[in-house]
Design a protein around this motif. Sequence first.
Motif, PDB file in Angstrom:
ATOM      1  N   TYR A 112      21.143  49.319 -25.029  1.00 49.01           N
ATOM      2  CA  TYR A 112      20.229  48.614 -24.087  1.00 49.01           C
ATOM      3  C   TYR A 112      18.456  50.024 -24.414  1.00 49.01           C
ATOM      4  CZ  TYR A 112      22.353  45.616 -21.324  1.00 49.01           C
ATOM      5  OH  TYR A 112      22.904  44.624 -20.863  1.00 49.01           O
ATOM      6  N   ALA A 113      19.131  50.970 -25.425  1.00 44.78           N
ATOM      7  CA  ALA A 113      17.652  52.147 -25.337  1.00 44.78           C
ATOM      8  C   ALA A 113      16.901  51.392 -25.636  1.00 44.78           C
ATOM      9  CB  ALA A 113      18.189  52.449 -25.991  1.00 44.78           C
ATOM     10  N   GLY A 114      16.899  50.041 -26.624  1.00 48.12           N
ATOM     11  CA  GLY A 114      15.355  49.692 -27.003  1.00 48.12           C
ATOM     12  C   GLY A 114      14.541  48.552 -26.200  1.00 48.12           C
ATOM     13  N   ASP A 115      15.245  47.898 -24.597  1.00 42.91           N
ATOM     14  CA  ASP A 115      15.330  47.595 -24.155  1.00 42.91           C
ATOM     15  C   ASP A 115      14.219  48.517 -22.795  1.00 42.91           C
ATOM     16  OD1 ASP A 115      15.504  44.954 -24.297  1.00 42.91           O
ATOM     17  OD2 ASP A 115      17.223  45.427 -24.352  1.00 42.91           O
ATOM     18  N   VAL A 116      14.598  49.366 -22.548  1.00 43.56           N
ATOM     19  CA  VAL A 116      14.278  50.444 -22.081  1.00 43.56           C
ATOM     20  C   VAL A 116      13.244  51.428 -21.963  1.00 43.56           C
ATOM     21  CG1 VAL A 116      14.983  53.353 -20.664  1.00 43.56           C
ATOM     22  CG2 VAL A 116      16.723  51.247 -20.883  1.00 43.56           C
ATOM     23  N   ARG A 117      12.734  51.057 -23.754  1.00 43.44           N
ATOM     24  CA  ARG A 117      12.027  51.878 -24.665  1.00 43.44           C
ATOM     25  C   ARG A 117      10.852  50.380 -23.772  1.00 43.44           C
ATOM     26  NH1 ARG A 117       9.078  55.333 -27.983  1.00 43.44           N
ATOM     27  NH2 ARG A 117      11.170  56.007 -27.585  1.00 43.44           N
ATOM     28  N   LYS A 118      11.000  48.991 -24.531  1.00 38.49           N
ATOM     29  CA  LYS A 118      10.082  48.156 -23.791  1.00 38.49           C
ATOM     30  C   LYS A 118       9.613  48.107 -22.270  1.00 38.49           C
ATOM     31  CE  LYS A 118      11.793  44.193 -26.632  1.00 38.49           C
ATOM     32  NZ  LYS A 118      13.259  43.329 -27.137  1.00 38.49           N
ATOM     33  N   ALA A 119      10.133  48.611 -21.569  1.00 38.09           N
ATOM     34  CA  ALA A 119       9.811  48.402 -20.251  1.00 38.09           C
ATOM     35  C   ALA A 119       8.997  49.551 -20.035  1.00 38.09           C
ATOM     36  CB  ALA A 119      11.100  48.544 -19.275  1.00 38.09           C
ATOM     37  N   LEU A 175       4.848  40.946 -12.656  1.00 36.56           N
ATOM     38  CA  LEU A 175       6.045  41.785 -12.585  1.00 36.56           C
ATOM     39  C   LEU A 175       7.856  40.857 -12.317  1.00 36.56           C
ATOM     40  CD1 LEU A 175       7.862  43.459 -10.341  1.00 36.56           C
ATOM     41  CD2 LEU A 175       7.170  41.911  -8.212  1.00 36.56           C
ATOM     42  N   THR A 176       7.557  39.175 -12.533  1.00 32.75           N
ATOM     43  CA  THR A 176       8.278  38.490 -13.490  1.00 32.75           C
ATOM     44  C   THR A 176       8.753  38.955 -14.664  1.00 32.75           C
ATOM     45  OG1 THR A 176       8.012  36.764 -11.668  1.00 32.75           O
ATOM     46  CG2 THR A 176       9.235  36.349 -13.543  1.00 32.75           C
ATOM     47  N   GLU A 177       7.298  38.748 -15.786  1.00 33.59           N
ATOM     48  CA  GLU A 177       7.387  39.249 -16.863  1.00 33.59           C
ATOM     49  C   GLU A 177       8.166  40.964 -16.726  1.00 33.59           C
ATOM     50  OE1 GLU A 177       3.596  39.236 -19.038  1.00 33.59           O
ATOM     51  OE2 GLU A 177       4.585  40.778 -20.072  1.00 33.59           O
ATOM     52  N   PHE A 178       7.741  41.737 -16.184  1.00 34.27           N
ATOM     53  CA  PHE A 178       8.124  43.379 -16.187  1.00 34.27           C
ATOM     54  C   PHE A 178      10.096  43.425 -16.034  1.00 34.27           C
ATOM     55  CE2 PHE A 178       7.635  47.938 -13.987  1.00 34.27           C
ATOM     56  CZ  PHE A 178       8.012  47.984 -15.102  1.00 34.27           C
ATOM     57  N   LEU A 179      10.381  42.100 -14.668  1.00 32.12           N
ATOM     58  CA  LEU A 179      12.082  42.060 -14.883  1.00 32.12           C
ATOM     59  C   LEU A 179      12.821  41.556 -15.531  1.00 32.12           C
ATOM     60  CD1 LEU A 179      11.556  41.306 -10.846  1.00 32.12           C
ATOM     61  CD2 LEU A 179      12.103  43.921 -11.637  1.00 32.12           C
ATOM     62  N   ARG A 180      12.078  41.013 -16.105  1.00 35.77           N
ATOM     63  CA  ARG A 180      13.267  40.347 -17.673  1.00 35.77           C
ATOM     64  C   ARG A 180      13.390  41.072 -18.765  1.00 35.77           C
ATOM     65  NH1 ARG A 180      12.721  34.734 -17.645  1.00 35.77           N
ATOM     66  NH2 ARG A 180      10.199  33.986 -16.410  1.00 35.77           N
ATOM     67  N   ILE A 181      12.365  42.381 -18.586  1.00 37.92           N
ATOM     68  CA  ILE A 181      12.866  43.186 -19.713  1.00 37.92           C
ATOM     69  C   ILE A 181      14.675  44.264 -18.857  1.00 37.92           C
ATOM     70  CG2 ILE A 181      12.533  45.369 -20.967  1.00 37.92           C
ATOM     71  CD1 ILE A 181       9.520  44.392 -20.188  1.00 37.92           C
ATOM     72  N   PRO A 182      15.727  44.282 -19.920  1.00 36.70           N
ATOM     73  CA  PRO A 182      16.613  44.444 -19.190  1.00 36.70           C
ATOM     74  C   PRO A 182      17.075  46.469 -19.342  1.00 36.70           C
ATOM     75  CG  PRO A 182      17.543  43.431 -21.223  1.00 36.70           C
ATOM     76  CD  PRO A 182      16.090  43.463 -21.029  1.00 36.70           C
ATOM     77  N   SER A 183      16.123  46.991 -18.328  1.00 40.08           N
ATOM     78  CA  SER A 183      16.132  48.218 -19.195  1.00 40.08           C
ATOM     79  C   SER A 183      17.205  48.984 -18.660  1.00 40.08           C
ATOM     80  CB  SER A 183      14.344  49.080 -18.630  1.00 40.08           C
ATOM     81  OG  SER A 183      14.094  48.411 -17.149  1.00 40.08           O
ATOM     82  N   VAL A 184      18.071  48.904 -18.614  1.00 32.96           N
ATOM     83  CA  VAL A 184      19.091  49.507 -18.475  1.00 32.96           C
ATOM     84  C   VAL A 184      20.229  50.971 -19.068  1.00 32.96           C
ATOM     85  CG1 VAL A 184      21.907  49.485 -17.782  1.00 32.96           C
ATOM     86  CG2 VAL A 184      20.452  47.482 -17.617  1.00 32.96           C
ATOM     87  N   SER A 185      19.003  52.094 -17.966  1.00 30.22           N
ATOM     88  CA  SER A 185      19.635  53.790 -18.461  1.00 30.22           C
ATOM     89  C   SER A 185      20.496  53.942 -19.341  1.00 30.22           C
ATOM     90  CB  SER A 185      19.027  54.342 -17.634  1.00 30.22           C
ATOM     91  OG  SER A 185      19.022  54.263 -16.674  1.00 30.22           O
ATOM     92  N   ALA A 186      21.821  53.947 -18.550  1.00 32.39           N
ATOM     93  CA  ALA A 186      23.020  54.210 -18.426  1.00 32.39           C
ATOM     94  C   ALA A 186      23.623  53.782 -19.469  1.00 32.39           C
ATOM     95  CB  ALA A 186      23.738  53.096 -17.629  1.00 32.39           C
TER      96      ALA A 186
END
Length: 453
Positions: free
Chosen positions: A34-41, A19-30
């Motif tokens: 952050y589009a690349g990070d959203v994809r990583k999530a 969960l910690t690893e998941f939360l490190r990804i800044p998947s801010v959709s707005a």
Amino acid sequence: MQQVEHFLDANADRFVDELTEFLRIPSVSADPAYAGDVRKAAEFTRDRLVDAGLTAELIETDGHPIVYGEWLQAADAPTAMVYGHYDVQPADPIDQWISPPFEPTVRDGRIYARGATDDKGQMFTHVKSVEAWLKSVGKLPVNVKFVIEGEEEVGSGNLDVFLANNKEKVACDIAVVSDTSQYAPSMPAITYGLRGILACEVTLNGPSQDLHSGMFGGSVANPANALARLMATLHDEQGRVQIPGFYDGVVPLSEEERKRLANLPFDEASYLKGLGVSATFGEEGYTTLERRWARPTCDINGIFGGYTGAGPKTIVPASATAKISCRLVPNQDPHALTEALRKHLESNCPTGVTMEFSAYHGGDALVFATDSPWMNAAAVAIERSFGTAPVLIREGGSIPVVTTFRDLLGVDTLLLGWGQDTDNLHSPNERFSLDDFAKGIRASAYLWDELGR
Ligand code: BES
Ligand code: MN
Ligand code: MN
């Protein structure tokens, strides 16, 4: 079931690490940055479903991808569809976080990070419960499908298209969503009602650029002044919404439901203290829980225009904008009310400015039957994990896709929130209790057991 319980205990720490690893990804959709990070999530979610023993894929959309996973080898058993979202709200205001929003930190048994409870931590409980069954018993008592989207926080613009085009693929008997809250610590809940929503933005335009307010002020309309007057027409002194037709058709609370809500423990003093306010405010004749869960609202979410930096600056601004959202209750139509709001604003718009209006998104409110076999199964699963039977609550937030599950797929949704309403969702210092995380995983594991009977 003992094998599953043993697996959960033996792997509890690893689940927190993941969960910690998941939360490190800044998947801010707005925010497109952050589009690349959203994809990583999305990829992270897919990979954990595959690790758990499901088949899973990313489904491309015009926006962020949808993660779809399934395990369908329980012949003659019902099919549950887990819905959740891997996208998160923006972290702003960033300077109010005690630890950085994307550096998950545990304090007092709670993990702090943007998305901790909304919805990465809550959604992840179902991924881990399914893994526990498949890696210990080798099979699940039910069929499961996962639909995890990356645009929930921006109105789920592409999800309905995917669902409508893939009715067979997503067909199920019951939907399961953990994206709400418990009633209070040690008071788990099943949410049987959510409010609907409409969201829009209005801009008033005046002069073609900001003007010196000494040289020109008083001779032309000021868009910020005009916006203040226009926004003041939305409510009366008591907070009743003044949009014509707003309350038409609103389903009144039954006496039975009012009694049920009144029976929930509610301490007004600690409520006020927790929110940092000195008094409640709202529609007359309704309790605080009724106002939050079962009455419609209209709120200005943000208002800006002209100079908002430090110190004074004497201008007549060229424009002023307000973002507005309404929370709706059963039988209010978001589309019709968006039109009603637009007309209200047009007919009350002060002279000397021009108005632009744009609608964002909308969704119906809904209320489920509280006596279905699905609800009963969920209640037993929750009691087995939390040690107390859940209370029945409604909530004021919105999960618009739940209406689509009902209308398109003909299924109810079990809203099984593991979070707390003090978990700061959409706010600085969002958090999720690791105890609630563990109990949520266990309740989910028991849910598959109960649904399989
Ligand atoms: N998880 C929330 C919805 C929620 C929060 C329901 C608390 C009940 C209690 C969800 O992520 C959310 O924020 N929804 C938006 C919907 C909107 C963007 C269409 C909301 O309610 O503002
Ligand atoms: Mn959510
Ligand atoms: Mn949210």
